[in-house]
Design an enzyme around this catalytic site. Sequence first.
Site, PDB file in Angstrom:
ATOM      1  N   GLU A  56     -37.707  -8.447  35.028  1.00 51.45           N
ATOM      2  CA  GLU A  56     -38.356  -8.031  33.789  1.00 51.45           C
ATOM      3  C   GLU A  56     -39.186  -9.157  33.187  1.00 51.45           C
ATOM      4  O   GLU A  56     -40.340  -8.945  32.791  1.00 51.45           O
ATOM      5  CB  GLU A  56     -37.316  -7.594  32.738  1.00 51.45           C
ATOM      6  CG  GLU A  56     -36.443  -6.452  33.169  1.00 51.45           C
ATOM      7  CD  GLU A  56     -35.118  -6.883  33.782  1.00 51.45           C
ATOM      8  OE1 GLU A  56     -34.108  -6.213  33.510  1.00 51.45           O
ATOM      9  OE2 GLU A  56     -35.092  -7.883  34.537  1.00 51.45           O
ATOM     10  N   CYS A  84     -30.460  -6.921  30.931  1.00 46.66           N
ATOM     11  CA  CYS A  84     -29.412  -7.760  30.355  1.00 46.66           C
ATOM     12  C   CYS A  84     -29.824  -8.205  28.946  1.00 46.66           C
ATOM     13  O   CYS A  84     -30.891  -7.850  28.443  1.00 46.66           O
ATOM     14  CB  CYS A  84     -29.187  -8.985  31.245  1.00 46.66           C
ATOM     15  SG  CYS A  84     -30.568 -10.162  31.216  1.00 46.66           S
ATOM     16  N   CYS A  87     -33.226 -10.199  28.897  1.00 43.03           N
ATOM     17  CA  CYS A  87     -34.388  -9.354  29.164  1.00 43.03           C
ATOM     18  C   CYS A  87     -34.640  -8.368  28.033  1.00 43.03           C
ATOM     19  O   CYS A  87     -35.795  -8.084  27.694  1.00 43.03           O
ATOM     20  CB  CYS A  87     -34.212  -8.638  30.494  1.00 43.03           C
ATOM     21  SG  CYS A  87     -34.234  -9.797  31.888  1.00 43.03           S
TER      22      CYS A  87
END
Length: 162
Positions: A56, A84, A87
């Site tokens: 990402e 996560c 990100c």
Amino acid sequence: MRSDEFYMHRALDQAHEGLAVGEVPVGAVVVDATGEIVGAGFNAPISRHDPSAHAEVRALRDAAVRLGNYRLDGCTLYVTLEPCLMCTGAIIHARIARLVYGAAEPRTGMVESKANLFAQPWHNHRVSVQGGVLAVRASRLLKTFFEARRDSGDDTTGPGCR
């Protein structure tokens, strides 16, 4: 504009590129409001010696450079795995309009699995979210990768770690 599945296939192409160089197979693409892919990336923390080199983040960086702006207003991020904590923050700061992801990440997913950071009231930007697009395919790719690692005795990169 093409379908979410079309762009998720492009993100899966990125995941396969990461797999080919020994990285955890997660891929991402950024699509602008006209439907053009303006950023792409795959996981590369191992090869780049960079803990922030998630798919990402790499796709967001690529799009920002190509567009000449760190704010990616009106863009959609397609990623093969639920983002996560790091990100998710990057997505908010980049002002991504929409996130589309494939497989859920039950250990570290911050969109719905462990928390929903996008729903927190203190953020001044809202991200529209669609999960589960080509989830079976994305999940299968990750499971195959981790099974091969375990079978080879290399269990240094487990689920929850990219």
